[in-house]
Write a protein that holds these residues in place. Structure first.
Motif, PDB file in Angstrom:
ATOM      1  N   LYS A  14     -23.854  76.932 -39.908  1.00  0.00           N
ATOM      2  CA  LYS A  14     -22.632  77.543 -40.444  1.00  0.00           C
ATOM      3  C   LYS A  14     -21.636  76.445 -40.848  1.00  0.00           C
ATOM      4  O   LYS A  14     -21.062  76.480 -41.937  1.00  0.00           O
ATOM      5  N   GLN A  15     -21.469  75.483 -39.992  1.00  0.00           N
ATOM      6  CA  GLN A  15     -20.531  74.384 -40.261  1.00  0.00           C
ATOM      7  C   GLN A  15     -20.954  73.600 -41.511  1.00  0.00           C
ATOM      8  O   GLN A  15     -20.124  73.208 -42.325  1.00  0.00           O
ATOM      9  N   ALA A  16     -22.270  73.392 -41.671  1.00  0.00           N
ATOM     10  CA  ALA A  16     -22.757  72.611 -42.814  1.00  0.00           C
ATOM     11  C   ALA A  16     -22.567  73.371 -44.129  1.00  0.00           C
ATOM     12  O   ALA A  16     -22.223  72.784 -45.154  1.00  0.00           O
ATOM     13  N   LEU A  17     -22.796  74.682 -44.104  1.00  0.00           N
ATOM     14  CA  LEU A  17     -22.749  75.445 -45.353  1.00  0.00           C
ATOM     15  C   LEU A  17     -21.377  76.027 -45.644  1.00  0.00           C
ATOM     16  O   LEU A  17     -21.067  76.313 -46.795  1.00  0.00           O
ATOM     17  N   ASP A  18     -20.590  76.224 -44.594  1.00  0.00           N
ATOM     18  CA  ASP A  18     -19.285  76.876 -44.793  1.00  0.00           C
ATOM     19  C   ASP A  18     -18.268  76.211 -43.872  1.00  0.00           C
ATOM     20  O   ASP A  18     -17.758  76.828 -42.931  1.00  0.00           O
ATOM     21  N   PRO A  19     -17.959  74.957 -44.151  1.00  0.00           N
ATOM     22  CA  PRO A  19     -17.144  74.176 -43.212  1.00  0.00           C
ATOM     23  C   PRO A  19     -15.744  74.756 -43.003  1.00  0.00           C
ATOM     24  O   PRO A  19     -15.141  74.536 -41.959  1.00  0.00           O
ATOM     25  N   LYS A  20     -15.252  75.524 -43.970  1.00  0.00           N
ATOM     26  CA  LYS A  20     -13.924  76.116 -43.783  1.00  0.00           C
ATOM     27  C   LYS A  20     -13.992  77.523 -43.189  1.00  0.00           C
ATOM     28  O   LYS A  20     -12.962  78.184 -43.063  1.00  0.00           O
ATOM     29  N   ASN A  21     -15.213  77.963 -42.859  1.00  0.00           N
ATOM     30  CA  ASN A  21     -15.385  79.267 -42.219  1.00  0.00           C
ATOM     31  C   ASN A  21     -14.708  80.388 -43.003  1.00  0.00           C
ATOM     32  O   ASN A  21     -13.946  81.175 -42.459  1.00  0.00           O
ATOM     33  N   ILE A  22     -15.009  80.455 -44.308  1.00  0.00           N
ATOM     34  CA  ILE A  22     -14.394  81.523 -45.120  1.00  0.00           C
ATOM     35  C   ILE A  22     -15.312  82.729 -45.317  1.00  0.00           C
ATOM     36  O   ILE A  22     -14.854  83.792 -45.698  1.00  0.00           O
ATOM     37  N   LEU A  23     -16.625  82.555 -45.099  1.00  0.00           N
ATOM     38  CA  LEU A  23     -17.564  83.642 -45.402  1.00  0.00           C
ATOM     39  C   LEU A  23     -17.762  84.565 -44.198  1.00  0.00           C
ATOM     40  O   LEU A  23     -18.294  84.155 -43.166  1.00  0.00           O
ATOM     41  N   ASN A  24     -17.361  85.806 -44.358  1.00  0.00           N
ATOM     42  CA  ASN A  24     -17.478  86.831 -43.308  1.00  0.00           C
ATOM     43  C   ASN A  24     -17.107  86.266 -41.939  1.00  0.00           C
ATOM     44  O   ASN A  24     -17.885  86.331 -40.977  1.00  0.00           O
ATOM     45  N   PRO A  25     -15.893  85.754 -41.832  1.00  0.00           N
ATOM     46  CA  PRO A  25     -15.509  85.029 -40.622  1.00  0.00           C
ATOM     47  C   PRO A  25     -15.611  85.892 -39.364  1.00  0.00           C
ATOM     48  O   PRO A  25     -15.255  87.067 -39.377  1.00  0.00           O
ATOM     49  N   GLY A  26     -16.108  85.288 -38.302  1.00  0.00           N
ATOM     50  CA  GLY A  26     -16.141  85.959 -37.005  1.00  0.00           C
ATOM     51  C   GLY A  26     -17.355  86.840 -36.775  1.00  0.00           C
ATOM     52  O   GLY A  26     -17.558  87.345 -35.674  1.00  0.00           O
ATOM     53  N   LYS A  27     -18.204  87.004 -37.808  1.00  0.00           N
ATOM     54  CA  LYS A  27     -19.389  87.843 -37.597  1.00  0.00           C
ATOM     55  C   LYS A  27     -20.514  87.014 -36.949  1.00  0.00           C
ATOM     56  O   LYS A  27     -20.569  85.801 -37.118  1.00  0.00           O
TER      57      LYS A  27
END
Lengths: 467, 467
Positions: B444-457
């Motif tokens: 998750k960190q590598a592909l979406d480092p800003k945690n914007i995609l469906n956060p918290g799921k």
């Protein structure tokens, strides 16, 4: 022996480490030629030892090339002189077959054939099958997502694997061995290790899915005049044989007439004047009704004029004789000396035109070149086998450029089942976009930031060539 | 409207953005209840627009929740008040069926049923099938690795998907749409997007594999006395029906006797005194020989005393009546008010003991509780449906703890096909180890480092809870 190797030895014991001539006497390519250049070959006894060794290598930034059965064809197991080899040859444990769940849990070093035999004793089938079955290992099969003879029915390794245990670059053990078919609990991590050629982790153990052992087998060799009929015949057979079609091997006329031609050791079960030959097989659960259905399906194809001739195997021997024609790769390469062989995939509707273009380009450049075509058409996978009368690297390279460039233009795949290793690295761009390759590098960087796992395989990595 | 939304509007146009009551009037859970809290719902028209929107959101650190058909059961599409929703409802394009390759390329917003219909017009089958077929979309099916009714024969979405186009968090378009079956050219990137619930990328387009449309269908309801016989019957049928077994749905006595009991709208095709009931189905390519084989297989099972009673459907209506018993989830939940339902997998040999333990624990704590069991036994997937006479959150939580804890001890899986979303996040630890969850977070960190995609799921992410 340097400090790192001393530390590794303290983990694996003296039986677990090979040095000097014990290393250089071994091979790391196929066919075996000796001359492995690695510093040492480490032979851990279990997953714990693999983990401890990787932890040390990670701390030291030490490159590690994992060895299974060494039957790969793209130099994916080649080790440089600074690398160490980690061989799983001592990890051959197997749990008993779970006959109710129909699974077996095995160590990565178990040879494929051993799994076949063990499954069959329990009246079950492990459907992955390929020529190297006696030597190749389950770990290597997983690392290369091996395909083989029954993909049309059962899929590749990815479809046979329910659970996996793997060790990450830093020694972390990822154990996902529950072995159920349906599992949607977060990311399916085992996918990372399938087909990634040892660059993202080292598979140490696997839960394999077994299938019922077929009770019937029907085989025929069929002649077809043109490519369009070939495509329709595949659709019709898949439909008529409803889930039991287990082989659809196609030989272009050039292949068939070469193999059964003058001086051949094979009979000529069908005349060699037709456009295409299909070796068709169906396996099922009920001898009598399966035979009825198989013969009925061929009759339908005759009536709709899709096929012009056919012979149905009436005995085990006749079946073997038919398969011997398709499988006579040794005979083929002797007739095409020196041979150059390709393993590619592309959409069936594009195949005919593709083969024509490649053939024409070859003839223009090497008027005496000779190419034959065959393969697992039902999977979109064909092999080109050819000779230009030379094996000079520059000329082979020119052939590769023709074959892969024409493929790339048709969204084809430069490696259907063999992988990339070192040999196809330069051509990866014909099948994958710069953004896809960049994403692969992102994954590699995330899982193996020091680039110690099978360094340089598949693509040149970050420190060599910044993306 | 703030600056980011203005910029987004300039990309998608005014038809592409919904605000205020157009948002709050919509739902983001199932069953639909309205009340979506997101700042806006963005409706891009194509992949390029999805990419441009994500690029802006990435730069702004804006959370994005992707919406498909909104039929998920674990609150995987729930949006918070700071999020924006990206709905693929306008992306419904389909290419014509490729009848030779047997594939179809569709946009992510196409409903599953539309794919069924289009495939059938070409005499082909898209085998993924589930109750929500009219509403759920191909994009949502991929994001959740949907399963459904024919997994035993054809597998889950992961097995039906040949190629995918997806947009990464930073707007990069990853296009892997070549759609061949065998493809070992580096990492199989599409696996990242299958079943990751929109947290690693947004699927915009897919190449789906189609199969021959079956020409025959044989269905029976069978009674069996004990669990050990049930396991053997599954093995035997899979073997005898050789690749054509397409359903093996098991109802425990408690389920069957409740559904066909007093006041039921269903007939009682078999007496309700037996331990287990199996709805067995086989689809094939040849009506006559398939019927012979199906009846022969059942006769064998009688002779070996595995089954004690059976009824074979003699018409389409009889087949539908048998399926209506298995599929009467509405009737079931009315009899178990208020219902609590679970979707779990575990190894078949462990099921009987597991069900006994859960039942006993429930009875101890809630003497009037009532639980019934049914499911896709051939896939290792069962459902528990129960009532404790209450739907208080604390009590439901206590039930979940019992069900999942007993499952975790048996290496079971807390979500066979529904996914994790928000609802099962707290229980993920029962199915996945801390090291597995840490590796998911690395991805998750590598592909979406800003945690914007469906956060918290799926799991609490880095910034909420450092791993």
């Amino acid at each position: 022996m340097d400090k790192l190797l001393e530390e590794i030895k303290s983990i694996v014991g003296s039986a677990g480490i090979l040095l000097e001539e014990d290393v250089s006497g071994r091979s790391d390519t196929w066919p075996p030629m000796g001359g492995c250049q690695a510093q040492a070959i480490i032979r851990p006894a279990n997953t714990r030892e693999v983990s401890a060794v990787l932890k040390l290598c990670h701390a030291a930034g030490q490159g590690v090339v994992t060895h299974g059965g060494l039957t790969g064809l793209v130099r994916g197991a080649k080790a440089g002189k600074d690398d160490i080899v980690l061989s799983l040859e001592r990890m051959k444990g197997m749990e008993p077959v779970d006959t109710v769940n129909r699974t077996i849990t095995v160590d990565a070093g178990v040879p494929l054939q051993k799994v076949h035999e063990t499954a069959e004793e329990a009246d079950l089938l492990f459907p992955l099958d390929l020529g190297a079955r006696g030597s190749c290992t389950i770990g290597g099969n997983i690392a290369t997502n091996a395909g083989g003879n029954s993909v049309i029915r059962y899929g590749m390794v990815r479809d046979q694997l329910l659970g996996v245990e793997a060790v990450l670059a830093d020694g972390t053990i990822i154990s996902s061995l529950n072995g159920v078919i349906k599992n949607n609990t977060g990311y399916d991590l085992k996918q990372l290790f399938i087909g990634s050629e040892g660059t993202l982790g080292i598979v140490t153990r696997a839960v394999l899915r077994l299938r019922p052992l077929p009770r019937s087998c029907n085989t025929a060799l069929v002649a077809i005049e043109n490519f369009e009929q070939l495509g329709r015949f595949l659709s019709d057979m898949d439909s008529a044989l409803g889930g039991t079609l287990s082989a659809f091997e196609v030989m272009w006329n050039d292949f068939y007439s070469l193999i059964v031609g003058d001086g051949s050791k094979h009979g000529q079960p069908l005349g060699s004047e037709h456009g295409f030959y299909v070796l068709l097989e169906s396996t099922g659960g009920h001898e009598e009704s399966d035979k009825t259905r198989f013969e009925g399906a061929l009759e339908e194809a005759f009536e709709s004029e899709l096929i012009v001739d056919a012979v149905i195997a009436q005995s085990k021997q006749q079946r073997e004789d038919l398969w011997a024609i398709r499988d006579d790769i040794e005979g083929l390469t002797q007739l095409l000396m020196p041979p150059i062989v390709f393993d590619i995939s592309l959409g069936i509707p594009k195949m005919d035109d593709y083969v024509d273009e490649v053939r024409q380009q070859l003839i223009e450049q090497w008027p005496d070149s000779h190419m034959v075509v065959f393969g697992h058409l039902g999977d979109g996978n064909i092999h080109l086998a050819l000779t230009i009368g030379s094996h000079e690297p520059d000329e082979v390279h020119a052939v590769e450029a023709i074959v892969y460039e024409a493929l790339g233009r048709r969204q084809g795949v430069i490696s259907a089942e063999h992988g990339i290793g070192l040999d196809k690295r330069e051509y990866l761009k014909h099948s994958r976009s710069p953004d896809e390759i960049a994403l692969m590098k992102t994954l590699k960087q995330a899982l193996d930031p020091k680039n110690i796992l099978n360094p340089g395989k598949i693509f040149a990595q970050q420190k060599d060539s910044p993306s």
